[in-house]
Design a protein around this motif. Structure first.
Motif, mmCIF file in Angstrom:
data_model
loop_
_atom_site.group_PDB
_atom_site.id
_atom_site.type_symbol
_atom_site.label_atom_id
_atom_site.label_comp_id
_atom_site.label_asym_id
_atom_site.label_seq_id
_atom_site.Cartn_x
_atom_site.Cartn_y
_atom_site.Cartn_z
ATOM 1 N N GLN A 112 29.900 -21.185 14.950
ATOM 2 C CA GLN A 112 30.727 -21.631 13.827
ATOM 3 C C GLN A 112 32.025 -22.300 14.268
ATOM 4 O O GLN A 112 32.801 -22.749 13.431
ATOM 5 C CB GLN A 112 31.049 -20.439 12.925
ATOM 6 N N GLY A 113 32.259 -22.358 15.561
ATOM 7 C CA GLY A 113 33.441 -23.025 16.069
ATOM 8 C C GLY A 113 34.717 -22.217 15.943
ATOM 9 O O GLY A 113 35.817 -22.787 15.925
ATOM 10 N N ARG A 114 34.617 -20.899 15.868
ATOM 11 C CA ARG A 114 35.811 -20.068 15.723
ATOM 12 C C ARG A 114 36.447 -19.806 17.086
ATOM 13 O O ARG A 114 35.807 -19.936 18.135
ATOM 14 C CB ARG A 114 35.466 -18.754 15.030
ATOM 15 N N ASN A 115 37.698 -19.394 17.038
ATOM 16 C CA ASN A 115 38.460 -19.122 18.252
ATOM 17 C C ASN A 115 38.194 -17.686 18.684
ATOM 18 O O ASN A 115 38.759 -16.739 18.127
ATOM 19 C CB ASN A 115 39.950 -19.344 18.001
ATOM 20 N N LEU A 116 37.333 -17.485 19.673
ATOM 21 C CA LEU A 116 36.963 -16.141 20.096
ATOM 22 C C LEU A 116 38.123 -15.416 20.763
ATOM 23 O O LEU A 116 38.270 -14.192 20.609
ATOM 24 C CB LEU A 116 35.761 -16.188 21.042
ATOM 25 N N ALA A 117 38.954 -16.155 21.483
ATOM 26 C CA ALA A 117 40.104 -15.521 22.133
ATOM 27 C C ALA A 117 41.070 -14.958 21.097
ATOM 28 O O ALA A 117 41.632 -13.870 21.285
ATOM 29 C CB ALA A 117 40.810 -16.533 23.034
#
Length: 740
Positions: free
Chosen positions: A397-402
């Motif tokens: 989904q293109g989310r910021n995992l960090a």
């Protein structure tokens, strides 16, 4: 929606392109992480497979692999039965361990879940000064809870008593170390040695036959990634974790590297198939079998100086976190179902552990349970939600995992909290009502309509007339949950484990195995892989010993459902002068406290008082005081009309339901050949269900009275209906169709 369609299309294209034998329709497959098989590479027909997999219209994901143990004609027996739990006679505490080590002048460090000591199975390094801590190799870990030890360098492990024996041998012989081979268990039988050697050969054969993604054609590699929903994972990440593709079974291969030299010790295969032409399901298979597969996927990439790690429930989630954040990450071998204590020493080096096991309620509950083993102060949890799904989905989904990992909440909590701290938990329960309701039964759909599901941390009291089949019913009740991954512990004090296992195996196979002994090994192999354990007690037992054993099982095997059959067998060990009702209340209170503190569901079987044969049991019929029904979250009664021999003789009544107040009764039909209970397929007697008043709740349903005019006669329709009113229990069910 387009993503789901593309995955289904990729799976269909791949299976169609594979071979003509895969073009047939596929019936539903078992849920993932339920059954594991040991197999060897060989092109074989479906006749070699067990009866479950040998349908001509069903090609198992491991087609082409011969199932070990199914085609064997000889009977073998094993001495080490790992499904039975016998708690140590003298349980050890961390204080006892520390005092003993100090008495032997053995230095140690106090870790998070283990004590770190120099390994007695390694020779001291030449030139290293004695008595200094930094020069010593603290590679042996002693579990603070059980005393079980593990030397990471030599992989020697054993119980606390084994370690004490080794230290006494060293002192007597005047040696500074012991050879790793000094601690041996029972000698292997010929069959066990051949099976172990065969598993090692299978691992090497599968690994050598699999292909790295970099060697696959670009179109084929992309099709495989679409099939397993890993399009965002780069070939560099797959190469880093050494993931391969096994063409004969169309499976991803995840390696297990460990031991001296970080050699290949096992593999896990992940296969995909289409269910009912719409849903894609994934199945797993491990070599060696699941009981001996203790892998932390990605551990070989962790450096000795790393102090932070992300713990995930799936291998593809670990790769997603590593690719997006470059943080050290490992995956549990059995997902959210279990964290084996044998793996705790490998996580001792990390000062911060972030648990991101998935995006559902079950993963969230597992995160809170696992953090207790790892140490609450160093653990952080990623709360599931729409914006924090599983790591692989978040990467897609293109989310910021960090940023998601940084926003994780600490696992440790204070005794007093505010609504601000509970706000997200409340929203999670409202947004995921089906998951909050618990695990659904597959054999008892009517029970799902009343209890909604099986939930952790609850106490269920089950009663019924003598000889009505309480043990037989509750064994199928528990077996249904166990096949869905609910780790179950049986405490049968009334009948021995052999007879109980025979009943459950018959219910599992749905046939009389004494008439089909040629199928016994095939069904026994599948039954053996269920997360099902048995206490070794029989007859009267002390409540403290039973509770200690239950606590030990929760820690070792992450047990989430305990069945006690029955309460009366724990009352004979108390002093004769003590009031038996006071003893029973004490035992019930202890089980209630255990269920809450351990987040474990306890099903307690209690015999009823003696009633007339023509009278139905009520909540007040439970033996003892009212404490049993008051403390219980659920009260189930197996009703039996002893004077009736026709169908409809037995029925199950839900007399109390604290979750949402729904109570009612539905008929059961006993199949003597399979020893199973099930609702009649075609029956005019439908589910009768009543709703308690909100003001009354479900605390004391036996004290409520029937409201005049609240219920009217209703003819059985084609679909079950719900009757709402204040009636409950026996009064609620008998009041239907009667005028005031």
């Amino acid at each position: 929606m387009w993503r789901t369609w593309s995955v289904r299309r990729a799976v269909r294209l791949w299976h169609v392109a594979g071979c003509s034998s895969l073009r047939c329709a596929r019936p539903p497959l078992p849920p993932p992480q339920r059954f594991f098989f040991s197999y060897k590479l060989s092109q074989c027909s479906s006749s070699f497979l067990s009866p479950v997999w040998s349908s001509p219209r069903w090609n198992h994901p491991l087609e082409g692999l011969q199932v070990i143990g199914v085609v064997s004609c000889c009977r073998t027996s094993k001495k080490d039965v790992k499904s039975t739990i016998d708690f140590p006679i003298h349980p050890v505490t961390v204080t006892d361990i520390k005092q003993y080590l100090r008495s032997k002048e053995i230095p140690f460090h106090d870790g998070y879940s283990c004590l770190h000591t120099p390994s007695i199975f390694l020779e001291p390094r030449a030139g290293a000064p004695e008595g200094t801590g930094k020069e010593k190799n603290y590679s042996m870990f002693i579990d603070k809870t059980t005393g079980h030890f593990l030397c990471k360098e030599t992989l020697v492990e054993g119980s606390w008593e084994d370690l004490q024996d080794c230290l006494e041998v060293m002192r007597t012989a005047g040696q500074a170390s012991l050879h790793p081979g000094v601690l041996v268990g029972y000698p292997e039988t010929l069959e066990e040695r051949e099976e172990r050697e065969m598993e090692l050969k299978e691992v090497e054969r599968i690994w050598n036959s699999s292909v790295p993604f970099s060697d696959l054609p670009e179109e084929e590699a992309q099709l495989v990634k679409t099939m397993f929903q890993i399009e965002k994972l780069s070939n560099a990440t797959l190469k880093k974790f050494r993931v391969r593709f096994f063409k004969p079974t169309k499976s991803l291969v995840f390696p297990w590297f460990g031991g001296p030299g970080s050699g290949l010790r096992g593999v896990k295969l992940l296969s995909a198939a289409v269910k009912d032409g719409a849903q894609v399901v994934y199945t797993e298979a491990t070599v060696p079998k699941s009981s001996g597969y203790h892998n932390l996927f990605g551990l070989h990439l962790v450096g000795h100086r790393d102090v932070e790690v992300v713990l995930t429930g799936r291998e593809i989630d670990s790769m997603a976190v590593s690719q997006a954040t470059s943080l050290p990450t490992v995956a549990l071998p059995r997902g959210v179902s279990c964290l084996p204590p044998i793996l705790l020493p490998y996580l001792e080096q990390f000062k911060r552990v972030t648990l991101w096991l998935g995006g559902d309620i079950r993963s969230w509950e597992a995160s809170k349970i696992f953090s207790r083993k790892l140490g609450l102060r160093r653990c952080s949890l990623v709360r599931p939600g729409d914006f924090q799904p599983s790591p692989c989905e978040a990467l897609t989904q293109g989310r910021n995992l960090a940023r998601i990992i940084k926003a994780s909440i600490p696992a440790a909590h204070k005794s007093i909290v505010s609504f601000r701290q509970l706000r997200e938990d409340v929203y999670g329960e409202l947004a995921n009502t089906e998951q909050v309701a618990g695990v659904k039964w597959t054999r008892f759909p009517e029970l799902n309509k009343l209890l909604k599901g099986h939930r952790k941390g609850e106490l269920t009291v089950f009663t019924g007339p003598t000889g009505s089949g309480k043990t037989t019913f509750i064994s199928e009740y528990a077996l249904d949950l166990s096949t869905q991954g609910v780790n179950t512990l049986w405490g049968s004090f009334e009948i021995n484990n052999v007879r109980l296992a025979k009943i459950m195996l018959t219910q599992f196979s749905m046939q009389r195995l004494e008439e089909n002994l040629d199928q016994y090994d095939a069904w026994a192999d599948k039954f053996e892989e269920l997360p099902l354990y048995f206490m070794t007690f029989h007859g009267q037992q002390n409540i403290k010993v039973v509770l200690d054993t239950m606590q030990h099982a929760v820690y070792m095997y992450d047990i989430s459902h305990v069945i006690i059959d029955n309460l009366q067998f724990m009352m004979g060990q108390e002093h004769i002068s003590v009031d038996k009702f006071a003893v029973q209340d004490h035992i019930i209170g202890a089980f209630r406290k255990f269920a809450t503190n351990s987040c474990c569901h306890v099903t307690l079987i209690i015999h009823p008082r003696k009633e007339e044969d023509d009278k139905e049991l009520q909540t007040a019929s439970i033996f003892g005081t009212a404490k049993a029904s008051q403390e219980a979250d659920n009260v189930l009664i197996l009703q039996e009309k002893k004077l009736v021999t026709c169908p409809g003789r037995r029925s199950l009544q839900v007399a109390k339901n604290r979750f949402d107040g729904d109570v009612g009764i539905f008929p059961l039909e006993f199949n003597k050949s399979a020893l199973t209970f099930c609702a009649p397929v075609k029956s005019k007697s439908k589910l009768r269900k009543v709703k308690l008043d909100k003001a009354e709740g479900a605390e004391n349903p036996e004290d409520t009275k029937t409201k005049e005019g609240a219920q009217t006669a209703v003819k059985p329709p084609k679909t079950p209906k719900t009757v709402k009113g204040r009636a409950e229990g026996k009064k609620g069910t008998e009041g239907e169709g009667k005028k005031p």
